[in-house]
Design a protein around this motif. Structure first.
Motif, mmCIF file in Angstrom:
data_model
loop_
_atom_site.group_PDB
_atom_site.id
_atom_site.type_symbol
_atom_site.label_atom_id
_atom_site.label_comp_id
_atom_site.label_asym_id
_atom_site.label_seq_id
_atom_site.Cartn_x
_atom_site.Cartn_y
_atom_site.Cartn_z
ATOM 1 N N PRO A 121 -37.010 -4.240 -7.775
ATOM 2 C CA PRO A 121 -38.078 -4.108 -8.763
ATOM 3 C C PRO A 121 -37.686 -3.068 -9.809
ATOM 4 C CG PRO A 121 -39.003 -4.174 -6.550
ATOM 5 C CD PRO A 121 -37.515 -4.098 -6.389
ATOM 6 N N GLU A 122 -38.054 -3.292 -11.055
ATOM 7 C CA GLU A 122 -37.551 -2.493 -12.170
ATOM 8 C C GLU A 122 -37.697 -0.989 -11.952
ATOM 9 O OE1 GLU A 122 -38.182 -1.985 -17.019
ATOM 10 O OE2 GLU A 122 -39.316 -3.492 -15.914
ATOM 11 N N LYS A 123 -38.879 -0.549 -11.531
ATOM 12 C CA LYS A 123 -39.115 0.886 -11.375
ATOM 13 C C LYS A 123 -38.533 1.443 -10.073
ATOM 14 C CE LYS A 123 -43.271 1.022 -14.253
ATOM 15 N NZ LYS A 123 -44.720 1.351 -14.326
ATOM 16 N N SER A 124 -38.045 0.537 -9.222
ATOM 17 C CA SER A 124 -37.460 0.982 -7.960
ATOM 18 C C SER A 124 -35.949 1.167 -8.069
ATOM 19 C CB SER A 124 -37.771 -0.037 -6.851
ATOM 20 O OG SER A 124 -37.308 0.404 -5.597
ATOM 21 N N GLU A 125 -35.341 0.553 -9.072
ATOM 22 C CA GLU A 125 -33.894 0.682 -9.233
ATOM 23 C C GLU A 125 -33.500 2.115 -9.607
ATOM 24 O OE1 GLU A 125 -30.606 0.341 -8.661
ATOM 25 O OE2 GLU A 125 -30.891 -1.791 -9.127
ATOM 26 N N VAL A 126 -32.535 2.644 -8.889
ATOM 27 C CA VAL A 126 -31.973 3.949 -9.233
ATOM 28 C C VAL A 126 -30.857 3.704 -10.238
ATOM 29 C CG1 VAL A 126 -30.713 5.957 -8.359
ATOM 30 C CG2 VAL A 126 -32.606 4.982 -7.034
ATOM 31 N N GLU A 127 -31.085 4.139 -11.474
ATOM 32 C CA GLU A 127 -30.199 3.770 -12.572
ATOM 33 C C GLU A 127 -28.908 4.588 -12.613
ATOM 34 O OE1 GLU A 127 -30.702 1.253 -14.450
ATOM 35 O OE2 GLU A 127 -32.805 0.771 -14.090
ATOM 36 N N ARG A 128 -28.959 5.819 -12.127
ATOM 37 C CA ARG A 128 -27.787 6.676 -12.283
ATOM 38 C C ARG A 128 -27.704 7.706 -11.169
ATOM 39 N NH1 ARG A 128 -26.147 10.268 -17.710
ATOM 40 N NH2 ARG A 128 -23.898 10.286 -17.261
ATOM 41 N N LEU A 129 -26.523 7.802 -10.553
ATOM 42 C CA LEU A 129 -26.246 8.835 -9.559
ATOM 43 C C LEU A 129 -24.868 9.433 -9.840
ATOM 44 C CD1 LEU A 129 -27.495 7.136 -6.253
ATOM 45 C CD2 LEU A 129 -28.557 9.057 -7.434
ATOM 46 N N TRP A 130 -24.817 10.742 -9.880
ATOM 47 C CA TRP A 130 -23.568 11.464 -10.136
ATOM 48 C C TRP A 130 -23.750 12.854 -9.537
ATOM 49 C CZ3 TRP A 130 -21.646 12.826 -15.791
ATOM 50 C CH2 TRP A 130 -20.507 13.622 -15.699
ATOM 51 N N ALA A 131 -22.961 13.167 -8.527
ATOM 52 C CA ALA A 131 -23.186 14.371 -7.728
ATOM 53 C C ALA A 131 -22.478 15.595 -8.270
ATOM 54 C CB ALA A 131 -22.715 14.131 -6.295
ATOM 55 N N CYS A 132 -23.161 16.710 -8.189
ATOM 56 C CA CYS A 132 -22.519 18.016 -8.288
ATOM 57 C C CYS A 132 -22.182 18.443 -6.860
ATOM 58 C CB CYS A 132 -23.447 19.038 -8.934
ATOM 59 S SG CYS A 132 -22.782 20.729 -8.914
ATOM 60 N N ASN A 133 -20.917 18.736 -6.588
ATOM 61 C CA ASN A 133 -20.519 19.119 -5.230
ATOM 62 C C ASN A 133 -20.105 20.580 -5.113
ATOM 63 O OD1 ASN A 133 -17.982 19.101 -6.438
ATOM 64 N ND2 ASN A 133 -17.378 17.128 -5.547
ATOM 65 N N ALA A 134 -20.515 21.385 -6.097
ATOM 66 C CA ALA A 134 -20.116 22.795 -6.108
ATOM 67 C C ALA A 134 -20.634 23.558 -4.883
ATOM 68 C CB ALA A 134 -20.613 23.467 -7.381
ATOM 69 N N LYS A 135 -21.842 23.224 -4.438
ATOM 70 C CA LYS A 135 -22.429 23.950 -3.305
ATOM 71 C C LYS A 135 -21.659 23.664 -2.018
ATOM 72 C CE LYS A 135 -26.980 25.003 -1.339
ATOM 73 N NZ LYS A 135 -28.443 24.683 -1.404
ATOM 74 N N ALA A 136 -21.232 22.414 -1.849
ATOM 75 C CA ALA A 136 -20.436 22.070 -0.663
ATOM 76 C C ALA A 136 -19.116 22.826 -0.658
ATOM 77 C CB ALA A 136 -20.188 20.563 -0.615
ATOM 78 N N LYS A 137 -18.518 22.962 -1.828
ATOM 79 C CA LYS A 137 -17.268 23.725 -1.923
ATOM 80 C C LYS A 137 -17.506 25.187 -1.584
ATOM 81 C CE LYS A 137 -15.231 20.691 -5.435
ATOM 82 N NZ LYS A 137 -14.743 20.586 -6.845
ATOM 83 N N ASP A 138 -18.625 25.732 -2.047
ATOM 84 C CA ASP A 138 -18.921 27.151 -1.840
ATOM 85 C C ASP A 138 -19.292 27.455 -0.398
ATOM 86 O OD1 ASP A 138 -19.576 29.884 -2.418
ATOM 87 O OD2 ASP A 138 -21.684 29.300 -2.542
ATOM 88 N N LEU A 139 -20.240 26.691 0.164
ATOM 89 C CA LEU A 139 -20.759 27.000 1.500
ATOM 90 C C LEU A 139 -19.887 26.458 2.622
ATOM 91 C CD1 LEU A 139 -24.629 26.464 1.139
ATOM 92 C CD2 LEU A 139 -23.347 28.615 1.094
ATOM 93 N N LEU A 140 -19.276 25.303 2.396
ATOM 94 C CA LEU A 140 -18.551 24.619 3.476
ATOM 95 C C LEU A 140 -17.041 24.609 3.285
ATOM 96 C CD1 LEU A 140 -20.821 21.437 3.839
ATOM 97 C CD2 LEU A 140 -21.145 23.705 4.869
ATOM 98 N N GLY A 141 -16.575 24.969 2.100
ATOM 99 C CA GLY A 141 -15.153 24.853 1.825
ATOM 100 C C GLY A 141 -14.681 23.416 1.770
ATOM 101 N N TRP A 142 -15.606 22.520 1.432
ATOM 102 C CA TRP A 142 -15.318 21.067 1.420
ATOM 103 C C TRP A 142 -15.107 20.574 0.004
ATOM 104 C CZ3 TRP A 142 -17.774 17.101 -1.124
ATOM 105 C CH2 TRP A 142 -17.432 15.799 -0.746
ATOM 106 N N GLN A 143 -14.136 19.703 -0.167
ATOM 107 C CA GLN A 143 -14.005 18.969 -1.409
ATOM 108 C C GLN A 143 -13.389 17.607 -1.102
ATOM 109 O OE1 GLN A 143 -11.623 21.144 -4.178
ATOM 110 N NE2 GLN A 143 -9.953 21.509 -2.752
#
Length: 332
Positions: free
Chosen positions: A274-296
């Motif tokens: 349904p039109e209003k249910s579609e998620v149009e855009r996803l793009w993650a910031c992963n800076a917190k994972a790098k900082d807290l977990l040392g993950w990239q």
């Protein structure tokens, strides 16, 4: 922290995580959904080097007694069990409330009572809805654009409330669009690959313009391992994303290139949200994972995405794996 419980261990990410935990020296108890066939899902086809090296507990996260019994004697719990298919949530939302929200309540309540030292709860990028800004940080507003995402928002808040109210050591891991071997054909990448692998050249898809931040399953699993080992993270929400955005249409073209196929994309109306249910855009910031977990991510950017696709295509192209999928129908 050596004995860990993995809920949803029979599923796509859960089975890969179970294998990785065993290889990293953990004593693993795999919580699988009880059924009369005694099926352990993807763990029935786990890698030979880990076969027989983990304990299996068959139960249902909707039952608090079974959850508590499964958690006895464990140091940590990684909670992945959930209903995740968005189209199915449109016509059967009640079961999502029971599994995702009540199931999570059962997990954190048992963890509190048993003094579990670490709880890692699995969220989803769908809780953000269509991006209001990019890249999406953990401070982005939450938007329930489907019954599925609404129940995951509820589950996340239940988990975090136990940290706030009782000090239960909960970390919320929020993966973006994981893909790889064993993924359900309800997801777009297996949908494309299985159609091409079965000889189709007119590929049926829904909307082509939405963008996603795809993450190869090895990177997602690596994020869980990093969260389990990290000293920081209690009470935090942490994105796991590649920080790379690509449209569904360009994803299909890239897969076709990797598979050496010429395709035509056909819009199948039943696959449209349904039109209003579609998620149009996803793009993650992963800076917190790098900082807290040392993950990239090891599979970041277009090059990493193509490498992950090549691994995924190779697995799905194996006839023994491909025959498990119904590529000729719409899987919800």
């Amino acid at each position: 922290m050596k004995r860990v419980l993995v809920t949803g261990a029979d599923g796509f990410i859960g089975s890969h995580l179970t294998e990785a935990l065993v290889r990293n020296g953990y004593d693993v108890r795999a919580f699988v959904l009880y059924n009369s066939f005694n099926s352990w899902g993807w763990l029935d086809r786990c890698a030979p080097d880990v076969k027989g090296s983990f304990e299996v507990f068959a139960g249902d996260v909707r039952d608090p007694h079974g959850v508590r019994a499964a958690m006895q004697g464990c140091d940590a719990v990684l909670h992945l069990a959930a209903l995740i298919a968005i189209p199915y949530s449109y016509h059967s939302p009640d079961t999502y409330v029971d599994t995702n929200i009540k199931g999570t309540l059962n997990v954190v309540q048992a963890a509190r009572e048993l003094g579990i030292t670490k709880v890692i709860h699995t969220s989803t990028s769908e809780v953000y809805g269509t991006a209001r800004f990019v890249p999406i940080t953990e401070e982005h507003p939450l938007q329930g654009q489907s019954p599925y995402s609404a129940t995951k928002i509820g589950a996340d808040q239940i988990a975090l409330s136990f940290f706030a109210a009782f000090g239960t050591p909960v970390t919320v891991i929020r993966p973006f669009n994981t893909f790889g071997p064993r993924q359900s054909a309800r997801a777009v990448i297996p949908t494309i690959i299985t159609q091409i692998a079965n000889g189709a050249r007119k590929i049926k898809l829904g909307s082509l313009h939405p963008t996603r931040d795809f993450n190869y399953v090895a990177d997602t699993v690596g994020g869980f391992l990093a969260a389990l080992a990290a000293e920081r993270g209690a009470g935090e929400v942490i994105n796991l994303g590649s920080n790379y955005e690509i449209s569904i249409g360009d994803t299909a073209k890239t897969i076709a290139e990797v598979m050496g196929a010429e395709i035509e994309i056909v819009t199948d109306d039943v696959r449209l949200r349904p039109e209003k249910s579609e998620v149009e855009r996803l793009w993650a910031c992963n800076a917190k994972a790098k900082d807290l977990l040392g993950w990239q991510p090891a599979f970041g950017g277009l090059d990493g995405f193509r490498r992950g696709l090549a691994e995924t295509v190779s697995w799905f192209s194996d006839s023994e794996n491909l025959k498990s999928y119904k590529a000729d129908i719409y899987n919800i």
